[in-house]
Enzyme design. Sequence first.
Site, PDB file in Angstrom:
ATOM      1  N   ASN A  95       2.266   1.479   4.407  1.00 31.72           N
ATOM      2  CA  ASN A  95       2.556   0.189   5.072  1.00 31.72           C
ATOM      3  C   ASN A  95       2.232   0.225   6.571  1.00 31.72           C
ATOM      4  O   ASN A  95       2.855  -0.460   7.373  1.00 31.72           O
ATOM      5  CB  ASN A  95       4.015  -0.256   4.834  1.00 31.72           C
ATOM      6  N   CYS A 143       0.865  -1.189   0.000  1.00 32.30           N
ATOM      7  CA  CYS A 143       0.000   0.000   0.000  1.00 32.30           C
ATOM      8  C   CYS A 143       0.899   1.236   0.000  1.00 32.30           C
ATOM      9  O   CYS A 143       2.050   1.158  -0.443  1.00 32.30           O
ATOM     10  CB  CYS A 143      -0.993  -0.029   1.162  1.00 32.30           C
ATOM     11  N   ASP A 189      -8.032   4.136   0.860  1.00 31.30           N
ATOM     12  CA  ASP A 189      -7.106   4.545   1.919  1.00 31.30           C
ATOM     13  C   ASP A 189      -7.889   4.997   3.160  1.00 31.30           C
ATOM     14  O   ASP A 189      -8.624   5.981   3.095  1.00 31.30           O
ATOM     15  CB  ASP A 189      -6.251   5.691   1.340  1.00 31.30           C
ATOM     16  N   CYS A 230      -1.439   0.774   7.389  1.00 26.41           N
ATOM     17  CA  CYS A 230      -2.888   0.535   7.505  1.00 26.41           C
ATOM     18  C   CYS A 230      -3.321  -0.682   6.682  1.00 26.41           C
ATOM     19  O   CYS A 230      -3.528  -1.768   7.220  1.00 26.41           O
ATOM     20  CB  CYS A 230      -3.679   1.771   7.061  1.00 26.41           C
ATOM     21  N   ARG A 231      -3.444  -0.514   5.374  1.00 25.77           N
ATOM     22  CA  ARG A 231      -4.072  -1.569   4.560  1.00 25.77           C
ATOM     23  C   ARG A 231      -3.206  -2.800   4.353  1.00 25.77           C
ATOM     24  O   ARG A 231      -3.695  -3.933   4.476  1.00 25.77           O
ATOM     25  CB  ARG A 231      -4.463  -0.989   3.181  1.00 25.77           C
ATOM     26  N   SER A 232      -1.919  -2.617   3.987  1.00 27.19           N
ATOM     27  CA  SER A 232      -1.127  -3.823   3.675  1.00 27.19           C
ATOM     28  C   SER A 232      -0.802  -4.671   4.911  1.00 27.19           C
ATOM     29  O   SER A 232      -0.774  -5.898   4.791  1.00 27.19           O
ATOM     30  CB  SER A 232       0.117  -3.497   2.842  1.00 27.19           C
TER      31      SER A 232
HETATM   32  P1  4NP Z   1      -1.778   2.848   4.092  1.00 30.31           P
HETATM   33  O1  4NP Z   1      -2.370   4.219   4.664  1.00 30.31           O
HETATM   34  O2  4NP Z   1      -1.240   3.160   2.725  1.00 30.31           O
HETATM   35  O3  4NP Z   1      -2.984   1.949   4.026  1.00 30.31           O
HETATM   36  O4  4NP Z   1      -0.737   2.401   5.073  1.00 30.31           O
HETATM   37  C1  4NP Z   1      -1.638   5.403   4.713  1.00 30.31           C
HETATM   38  C2  4NP Z   1      -0.769   5.633   5.738  1.00 30.31           C
HETATM   39  C3  4NP Z   1      -0.077   6.830   5.791  1.00 30.31           C
HETATM   40  C4  4NP Z   1      -0.261   7.785   4.808  1.00 30.31           C
HETATM   41  C5  4NP Z   1      -1.138   7.544   3.771  1.00 30.31           C
HETATM   42  C6  4NP Z   1      -1.838   6.351   3.723  1.00 30.31           C
HETATM   43  N1  4NP Z   1       0.437   9.005   4.880  1.00 30.31           N
HETATM   44  O5  4NP Z   1       0.185   9.896   4.033  1.00 30.31           O
HETATM   45  O6  4NP Z   1       1.274   9.202   5.769  1.00 30.31           O
END
Ligand code: 4NP
Length: 155
Positions: free
Chosen positions: A12, A9, A124, A14-16
């Site tokens: 790294n 993702c 997201d 939240c989703r992955s």
């Molecule tokens: P992820 O979510 O891609 O599912 O881990 C996010 C975590 C952090 C950010 C964006 C999405 N960020 O902009 O810091």
Amino acid sequence: MPVRLLFVCLGNICRSPLAEAAFRAEADRIGLDVEIDSAGTGDWHVGQPPDPRAQAVARREGVDIGALRARQVTKADFHQFDHVVALDFDILRDLRAIQPESARASLSLLLDHVPGREGQSVSDPYEGGKAHFEKSWADVSEAAKALAKTLASAR
Ligand code: 4NP
């Protein structure tokens, strides 16, 4: 030989990590030999544990993801894994851009593995609330079941 999968993702955190946890649980359940990891295309959260909201959702599902640490995807990952799986379409596009020509890994979009959900993204949840994280869990666990079944039948 285990099947090696990498879920990717953006951050790294939240989703992955949720995809990694859901897939590990499903692989254990059906007895599929796997090696799983996750990574982000971004480097903002490298070394950090998953977002507390992702940890809370996983914990409610009986999975502890607190020991995971974020890392950034590398070109080498395309040689080390059999499958690199993007959580959303923007990530898939970014991974296509860095995928080496000699890559052994197949690159796919996670929800392409779910019949009827082809082309969809796991959205997201980072700027969202608890409901967004619950939706992420529902999406990744549905996909984990479908993907594990496909991989098991290909063995
Ligand atoms: P992820 O979510 O891609 O599912 O881990 C996010 C975590 C952090 C950010 C964006 C999405 N960020 O902009 O810091």
